[in-house]
Every structure is written in C-alpha cells, then in structure tokens.
Design a protein around this motif. Sequence first.
Motif, PDB file in Angstrom:
ATOM      1  N   MET B 145       1.168  -1.212   0.045  1.00 15.97           N
ATOM      2  CA  MET B 145      -0.260   0.132   0.001  1.00 15.97           C
ATOM      3  C   MET B 145       0.585   1.395   0.363  1.00 15.97           C
ATOM      4  O   MET B 145       1.661   0.959   0.484  1.00 15.97           O
ATOM      5  N   VAL B 146       0.795   1.833  -0.240  1.00 12.15           N
ATOM      6  CA  VAL B 146       0.787   3.461  -0.526  1.00 12.15           C
ATOM      7  C   VAL B 146       0.370   4.464   0.058  1.00 12.15           C
ATOM      8  O   VAL B 146      -1.234   4.736  -0.204  1.00 12.15           O
ATOM      9  N   ALA B 147       0.089   5.599   0.997  1.00 10.50           N
ATOM     10  CA  ALA B 147      -0.832   6.174   1.308  1.00 10.50           C
ATOM     11  C   ALA B 147       0.099   7.843   1.362  1.00 10.50           C
ATOM     12  O   ALA B 147       1.398   7.997   1.413  1.00 10.50           O
ATOM     13  N   VAL B 148      -1.259   8.860   0.979  1.00 13.97           N
ATOM     14  CA  VAL B 148      -0.511  10.501   0.155  1.00 13.97           C
ATOM     15  C   VAL B 148      -1.548  11.193   0.930  1.00 13.97           C
ATOM     16  O   VAL B 148      -2.982  11.108   0.594  1.00 13.97           O
ATOM     17  N   VAL B 149      -1.231  12.316   1.615  1.00 11.74           N
ATOM     18  CA  VAL B 149      -2.016  13.330   1.622  1.00 11.74           C
ATOM     19  C   VAL B 149      -1.976  14.178   0.308  1.00 11.74           C
ATOM     20  O   VAL B 149      -1.017  14.927   0.121  1.00 11.74           O
ATOM     21  N   HIS B 150      -3.350  15.053   0.005  1.00  8.94           N
ATOM     22  CA  HIS B 150      -3.425  15.851  -1.072  1.00  8.94           C
ATOM     23  C   HIS B 150      -2.853  16.868  -0.923  1.00  8.94           C
ATOM     24  O   HIS B 150      -2.048  17.160  -1.413  1.00  8.94           O
ATOM     25  N   GLY B 151      -3.880  17.487  -0.154  1.00 14.24           N
ATOM     26  CA  GLY B 151      -3.426  18.938   0.828  1.00 14.24           C
ATOM     27  C   GLY B 151      -3.288  19.066   2.021  1.00 14.24           C
ATOM     28  O   GLY B 151      -3.823  18.627   3.025  1.00 14.24           O
ATOM     29  N   GLU B 152      -1.715  18.949   1.787  1.00 13.85           N
ATOM     30  CA  GLU B 152      -1.466  19.089   3.281  1.00 13.85           C
ATOM     31  C   GLU B 152      -2.042  20.139   4.392  1.00 13.85           C
ATOM     32  O   GLU B 152      -1.061  21.376   4.133  1.00 13.85           O
ATOM     33  N   THR B 153      -2.779  20.306   4.964  1.00 12.04           N
ATOM     34  CA  THR B 153      -3.347  21.209   6.271  1.00 12.04           C
ATOM     35  C   THR B 153      -2.194  22.027   6.850  1.00 12.04           C
ATOM     36  O   THR B 153      -1.986  23.029   6.731  1.00 12.04           O
ATOM     37  N   SER B 154      -1.317  21.136   6.831  1.00 13.57           N
ATOM     38  CA  SER B 154      -0.207  21.074   8.738  1.00 13.57           C
ATOM     39  C   SER B 154       0.918  23.069   7.138  1.00 13.57           C
ATOM     40  O   SER B 154       1.633  23.482   8.264  1.00 13.57           O
ATOM     41  N   THR B 155       0.229  22.390   6.126  1.00 17.03           N
ATOM     42  CA  THR B 155       1.871  24.050   5.749  1.00 17.03           C
ATOM     43  C   THR B 155       1.422  24.465   3.890  1.00 17.03           C
ATOM     44  O   THR B 155       1.944  24.768   3.153  1.00 17.03           O
ATOM     45  N   GLY B 156      -0.195  23.727   3.601  1.00 10.47           N
ATOM     46  CA  GLY B 156      -0.327  24.437   2.064  1.00 10.47           C
ATOM     47  C   GLY B 156       0.416  23.518   1.483  1.00 10.47           C
ATOM     48  O   GLY B 156       0.281  24.391   0.079  1.00 10.47           O
ATOM     49  N   VAL B 157       0.488  22.691   1.105  1.00 12.14           N
ATOM     50  CA  VAL B 157       1.397  22.025   0.402  1.00 12.14           C
ATOM     51  C   VAL B 157       0.305  21.010  -0.276  1.00 12.14           C
ATOM     52  O   VAL B 157      -0.136  19.967   0.524  1.00 12.14           O
ATOM     53  N   LEU B 158      -0.219  20.963  -1.748  1.00 13.58           N
ATOM     54  CA  LEU B 158      -0.349  19.922  -2.475  1.00 13.58           C
ATOM     55  C   LEU B 158       0.048  19.081  -3.186  1.00 13.58           C
ATOM     56  O   LEU B 158       1.416  18.913  -3.891  1.00 13.58           O
ATOM     57  N   ASN B 159      -0.175  17.804  -2.977  1.00 14.07           N
ATOM     58  CA  ASN B 159       0.350  17.122  -3.274  1.00 14.07           C
ATOM     59  C   ASN B 159       0.322  16.338  -4.709  1.00 14.07           C
ATOM     60  O   ASN B 159      -0.612  16.585  -4.947  1.00 14.07           O
ATOM     61  N   PRO B 160       0.955  16.147  -4.995  1.00  7.66           N
ATOM     62  CA  PRO B 160       0.631  15.294  -6.723  1.00  7.66           C
ATOM     63  C   PRO B 160       0.443  14.253  -7.034  1.00  7.66           C
ATOM     64  O   PRO B 160       1.061  13.051  -7.760  1.00  7.66           O
ATOM     65  N   VAL B 302       4.581  28.614   0.150  1.00  6.15           N
ATOM     66  CA  VAL B 302       5.273  27.605  -0.413  1.00  6.15           C
ATOM     67  C   VAL B 302       5.988  27.693  -1.682  1.00  6.15           C
ATOM     68  O   VAL B 302       5.481  28.728  -2.612  1.00  6.15           O
ATOM     69  N   ARG B 303       7.107  27.560  -1.784  1.00  4.97           N
ATOM     70  CA  ARG B 303       8.023  28.232  -3.178  1.00  4.97           C
ATOM     71  C   ARG B 303       6.979  28.278  -4.355  1.00  4.97           C
ATOM     72  O   ARG B 303       7.219  29.059  -5.335  1.00  4.97           O
ATOM     73  N   ARG B 304       7.209  26.467  -4.664  1.00  2.00           N
ATOM     74  CA  ARG B 304       6.862  26.655  -6.052  1.00  2.00           C
ATOM     75  C   ARG B 304       5.171  26.694  -6.892  1.00  2.00           C
ATOM     76  O   ARG B 304       4.475  25.889  -5.707  1.00  2.00           O
ATOM     77  N   GLU B 305       5.106  27.196  -7.445  1.00  2.75           N
ATOM     78  CA  GLU B 305       3.082  27.801  -7.820  1.00  2.75           C
ATOM     79  C   GLU B 305       2.795  26.038  -7.620  1.00  2.75           C
ATOM     80  O   GLU B 305       1.434  26.078  -7.228  1.00  2.75           O
ATOM     81  N   GLN B 306       2.724  25.594  -8.707  1.00  3.23           N
ATOM     82  CA  GLN B 306       1.933  24.133  -8.637  1.00  3.23           C
ATOM     83  C   GLN B 306       2.183  23.332  -6.817  1.00  3.23           C
ATOM     84  O   GLN B 306       1.271  22.405  -7.174  1.00  3.23           O
ATOM     85  N   ASP B 307       3.237  23.748  -5.913  1.00  4.79           N
ATOM     86  CA  ASP B 307       3.008  23.018  -4.707  1.00  4.79           C
ATOM     87  C   ASP B 307       1.849  23.233  -4.166  1.00  4.79           C
ATOM     88  O   ASP B 307       1.477  23.348  -2.946  1.00  4.79           O
ATOM     89  N   ARG B 308       0.908  24.774  -3.691  1.00  2.34           N
ATOM     90  CA  ARG B 308       0.349  25.366  -3.322  1.00  2.34           C
ATOM     91  C   ARG B 308      -1.128  24.658  -3.578  1.00  2.34           C
ATOM     92  O   ARG B 308      -1.733  24.452  -4.631  1.00  2.34           O
ATOM     93  N   LEU B 309      -1.303  24.548  -2.309  1.00  2.00           N
ATOM     94  CA  LEU B 309      -2.453  23.535  -1.757  1.00  2.00           C
ATOM     95  C   LEU B 309      -3.959  25.553  -2.416  1.00  2.00           C
ATOM     96  O   LEU B 309      -3.656  25.865  -0.767  1.00  2.00           O
ATOM     97  N   PRO B 310      -4.719  25.372  -2.725  1.00  2.00           N
ATOM     98  CA  PRO B 310      -4.929  26.471  -2.907  1.00  2.00           C
ATOM     99  C   PRO B 310      -6.670  26.914  -2.065  1.00  2.00           C
ATOM    100  O   PRO B 310      -6.638  27.604  -1.767  1.00  2.00           O
ATOM    101  N   THR B 311      -7.059  25.450  -1.174  1.00  2.00           N
ATOM    102  CA  THR B 311      -7.964  25.382  -0.201  1.00  2.00           C
ATOM    103  C   THR B 311      -7.197  26.342   0.930  1.00  2.00           C
ATOM    104  O   THR B 311      -8.256  26.591   2.454  1.00  2.00           O
ATOM    105  N   VAL B 312      -5.920  25.987   1.691  1.00  2.00           N
ATOM    106  CA  VAL B 312      -5.317  26.150   2.312  1.00  2.00           C
ATOM    107  C   VAL B 312      -4.214  27.385   1.717  1.00  2.00           C
ATOM    108  O   VAL B 312      -2.920  26.553   1.834  1.00  2.00           O
TER     109      VAL B 312
END
Lengths: 389, 389
Positions: B145-160, B302-312
């Motif tokens: 199994m692989v598990a990933v958080v889509h949007g990390e609330t704690s840092t405002g990062v969106l994982n791909p 969050v430095r890179r624009e594509q890494d920014r979670l829009p909801t936080v």
Amino acid sequence: MKLLEISRPSRPQTDYPEHTLLTPGPTPIHPRAMKALTRPMLGHMDEEVFKLNRAIQADLREMYGTAPGAFTALLAGTGSLGMEAGFANLVEQGDEVLICANGSFGRRMAEMAARYGANVRLVTAPLGEAINPGDVADQLGNAQMVAVVHGETSTGVLNPVPEIAEIVRRSGALLTVDAVTTAGMEPFEMQAWGVDYVYTGAQKCLSAPPGLAPVAISERAFARFAARRQPTPLWYCDFEGLRGYWLEQTYHHTVPVNLHFAFAEALRAALEEGLPERAARVRMMGAAITTALTPLGFSPYVRREQDRLPTVLALRLPEGLDDAAVRKELRKREISITGGLGPTAGLIWRLGLMGEAARPAPYRILMSALEDILNAPGLVKRFEAALER
Amino acid sequence: MKLLEISRPSRPQTDYPEHTLLTPGPTPIHPRAMKALTRPMLGHMDEEVFKLNRAIQADLREMYGTAPGAFTALLAGTGSLGMEAGFANLVEQGDEVLICANGSFGRRMAEMAARYGANVRLVTAPLGEAINPGDVADQLGNAQMVAVVHGETSTGVLNPVPEIAEIVRRSGALLTVDAVTTAGMEPFEMQAWGVDYVYTGAQKCLSAPPGLAPVAISERAFARFAARRQPTPLWYCDFEGLRGYWLEQTYHHTVPVNLHFAFAEALRAALEEGLPERAARVRMMGAAITTALTPLGFSPYVRREQDRLPTVLALRLPEGLDDAAVRKELRKREISITGGLGPTAGLIWRLGLMGEAARPAPYRILMSALEDILNAPGLVKRFEAALER
C-alpha cells in the motif's frame, strides 16, 4: 458522467412531518438540544468550546456518580464506539476477559474483545433473564476484565451491575459496563459500585442527537492503560489522545462541536430535572402503559420483576396479533415502535422509555392509534386513568 | 455530592455572537446544512433515512469521480477516523506500507499504519515542498500500500496525487488518499487516477457540521479486505459492517442521522454549484487575498506555484509582525485564523478557503479588521479591486 446522472436515485423527501419515535433509540431530541444544534459555529480548539467541554465533563461526573475529579469525556462516535474504545485501550493480546452475554449487545462485546486479542469466556443466561451474579463468581477465575451490559436493549433485561461489581472488585479485575439504556435515567454509581469504564450513547437516555459516546474512566483503568506493552491500534480513541484534548487542550482530532452544543444542553436538562425524578418518571410511564395494554392480552416479556429494564419495556404480544401489520399501520401514521430481535421477532414489542420518549404526550399518540388499529375501545381512557394514579 | 457541586465550573456562555471562521477547518456551516440539522428526528433504520443515504452515496460518487456504482459511505466520526479505517481494514501484520509524509497528517498516517502492524517506510520532502513522484517510484519496492495526503493542511502543500497514482498503479499496490482539504473543492478523479481508498471530513470543503467522514472504496480494496487472514480490530468501521448497513440496510451501529440530514444538503449544494466552479472560486479568492496582502510584506510560503494547495493559503508573515498579538486582536473581534504548526509556528498564517469560507463576505470582515489592526490603509480597497478582476 451521463450514466451516473441517470442512475442517481430520485431526490429524497426532506419535508416529512414530525415523527413519534418510541423505539429503543434514538429518542426524540430534547427541545433545548435541538435549539443548541444551530448555535453559531466555532472551532474545536476555541476557548468557548473548551469551557463548554469542562462543563460537560463535570455534569458527566454527576450523571455517572464518579469519584470526585474522575476523567469523563465524549467520544466522537456512537455508543458502539464507546464499547469498542474500552476493549481497545484496556485489553491486550492474550488477556483473559469474562463477558456477561445475555443478549445481542453482550455478544457484540465478546466479538470486540476477541478482535483486540482477548481470550473471551462468556457468562450466559436464558433469553429474557438477567445474569446471575453467582455465575460470574463461579467463572471469574483469573479474568483481567469483566464486562457487562447494564440494560440489554435487545430483550429488555436489567443486569444486576451492583452485585456483579462487588464480586469483580474483590478479584482485582477491571469492570466495564455498557450503560447505553440506563445512564441518565436509571441510578448509576460508578464510584460506589466500583466500575472502571462506562459508556452510553447521546441519543438514548439523554435525548441528544446521535454521534457522541459519553464515557467515564477510572484511575485503575488509566493505570492498566499506562502499563500496556503495545499502543492500542485504535488511535482515534486512544486514552492518551483523549486525555490530551479534554484535560490539556491539545489537538487530537476535530470534535463534532455542534453535537457538543446539543449534548451539553440535554445533559444539563436531565440533571436539572433530577436523576431520581427521571427514574420515577420512567417507572410511572411503564406502569401506565402496561396497565392500559394488559386487558388486550399484552404481558411483560421478562418474567422476574427485578430483571425488567424500565427504559425498554418489553411486552409479549397477545395471541393472534399480527406484529408486522400493526407496526406497518403505525408507521403510516408516523409512529415508530420496535419489535423483537432474532428469537423474539414477532413475539414481543420493545417500547422505548428513554429520555423524552418517557412522556405522556408521545404515548398518547400511540395509545390513540392502537385503540383504532386494534379496535380496542377504552384503551386511551385506561391509559389516562393509569397516568392519574 | 456537595463537593462536586462546588467544583463544577461556571456555566459556559451559550449566546455568543456569530463568528467568522477562516481556519483550515471546521468551516462556516452552509445555510442549507444548518437548516437541515433540525429536521424532525428519525431512526437510523427508517426508510426515509435509507433513501437519503442512497442519495448521499450517489452524490459522493460524483464528488470523488468514482467508477460507476462504486461503494461510498459516511463513517460516523471525523476525518481522522476516515484515515484510520483505511489502515484498519486494508493493512495486516507485517504488510509493507509506503507513506508520503511531508507534514503532520502524513506522519499521522504513518503512526496509524504502524499501530495496525504495518512495516512503514516514509517518502519525505522538505517542509513546504510537495512529494516528488520520482522518490515514490524509487522507494516503492514491494509495498502493498502507498498512502498520501492530497493537501497537507499543516503546510498548505498540494501533493501530486495523479502522478503518484500512475506509479503506484503499475506496481499493484493499493493507493490510499487523504482528500480532507481537497475533495469537494479541488478536482478528484478516483477512477481515472486509480485510487483505492479516499476519505475527507464533512466540515472541510463541504461546510457540513463535523462528525462524518465520507469515504469511497474501490473493488480492489474490497478484494484485499476479503483476503484478510484476521478480522480487523476496528469493529466500528469494519468494511463488512459498513457494506451491510449502506447496501443491505442491516443494522451495524446507530448513525448520526441529524448529521446525515445536514451533510446531504451541503453535498447537494456543492454539486449544484459545480465542482469546477468551486475550484475556480477558491483560486479567485486566494489570488485576491494574496494581491491585497502582498504590499504589506506577506508572501506565499510554498515556493513552487504548482505545490500550493488552493484551499489552505499559507502566507509567510512580514518581518516584525507579532503573530500572536494580531491573532489575539482578531479573536477579540470574533475572527479566527490559524498560524503555523511546529516549525512554522510564528512564521506563517494558514487561511482557510474551503467551502463557505472561500467567499468574499467573510474575508471582507478579515481585511477590514486587518486594515485597522495593522494600520494599513487601502487594504480593503485593494481586496475589493482584486475581486473585481
């Protein structure tokens, strides 16, 4: 996408009328709780919420009759999560657990304890009879925990928790009690009896919305928890995380604050009414219903009077009464009552007398409907007369 | 008894004013959901509730972009229970689990998986950066199994997630995704991406009351569940019990029906608005807030624009801004925003743009308060101008 839209079920009806809920739970929501549900939204880490939580904890100590300052909290789930959290935190692989199982909730306890690694032994009793404390004493052996359901919702039986507790206390085992159909309506004395873990569901005797399991945990239980060899699998209800949020205001998980708002009001209303007064109210209601229905051939399902659970009135149906047809007709009139479960299906009704259900008003609606459906003139009159007594 | 009464905390205030909640959850309750909370009470086994449940399940399929007819349900707890249920049902003793952990919720996943017996390996990333899919490919090995958080609330990062999913799918491992800050507001395509288990919390992007975790489970996940050597310890969320209640209308445990009422309305409102429209709304709001605050020295954390979670929206604070003092002053005015967590405490603010928080009205209240507190004339004007664009 189109396919999904076609297969979507028709919109459910949302403007249905007020309903008369006389089941063994959920119960009609207390008006103060209903009002509190829509209070302005706050976060789970807001000071107002922590202050409310402290008031809930104090009121729960009173409801459960705990030691002064004992730990109480709300689990963010229904009563079954309360059941599970006890075994998850207090049982480890290979522990000996003795479970009093004289109904479906006792058997649920046994299944949960086994899932957390316990060697489970059962004390049973014939259907419709209470657990015999002597049987607990005989089978206690080296059990590290004993678990018992105070009021068996599935059969309307009240188990003798004080007598069982006395036996367990002498042995040093922990005692877990399911107070789902009793706490808040029947006397409960956690400290005096010697109970280590107790839980209920918000939607039962307190008439709060479902979704919260109020618990109380003894110091002995916390000591057992602290001595675990492995952390409990159940992170969500880990006693340490729970204690962190409820005592030290540290984040564990989001709590359902709207349900906290409602629960606090329902619990306060119960304590303001008085627990002895509530116990008297249930008995008065149960007696009036039984008096009214007896001439139609209904009779108490539980043979011995001291074994009868006042909050779930189990009545044996008269010969020839078509259980399903009558309940279906009641349901058409927006009245819900519950039949038997498994071996008692078709044989009994279980009438809920928890919280706001234990009031003359909703039972007037039932009696009036039954007078019509069963063609039983005089039923309402008998009920009213019995209420007067 | 007297002692307890003396030690009871003073009654908490219950008539506090409407509050402006701009935290990363809970969010302001949608008005339709708030209204539905107080609908007449029904039981969890009533046909009206089952009908509502089926509508919720269909709407969840749309929200998550599942395969046609895929299993969806509400767990009776908050988002963390959604997280736990995935590991509890899909992981067994000794399983290899690879967890993408670039924030506190990824680390929470790792802790839960370990509690259920997994051998956990971590893929990490520097704070404020997204997980690199190449790192997942490199470390995949024999993970089940692989598990990933889509949007990390704690840092405002969106994982791909789509890129990670493509790698995982080729390996045959199951993929679990935490969509707590994304589903309902950001695109989510369970079927197209190849996700096996996904969950969120009702109080996040849907602005329903907290206390429910909407989940979707793939056929592959059910097959893995069916092949378990041991039942999951977690009886409360056992997939079989869940499937029994949601597909076959058999009793598992009481569900929080009032929360179901509210959730159904909030989800319907989201789908009626349209998921692409909601994603556009979040982006428009985030851009306007950033434009308005940039001249004061705020900048994206969050430095890179594509890494920014829009909801936080995670914003680095200007030099010299006293985080605690400003937020305390905002709180006095009944406005809640959230600071950093752990290493980012005092350095960033995390502004919630989920559900009903992503509206001009509540942010007007914040901008107006900040203009005053920070003595920053023109802030409101800039915000309004940016909204017009």
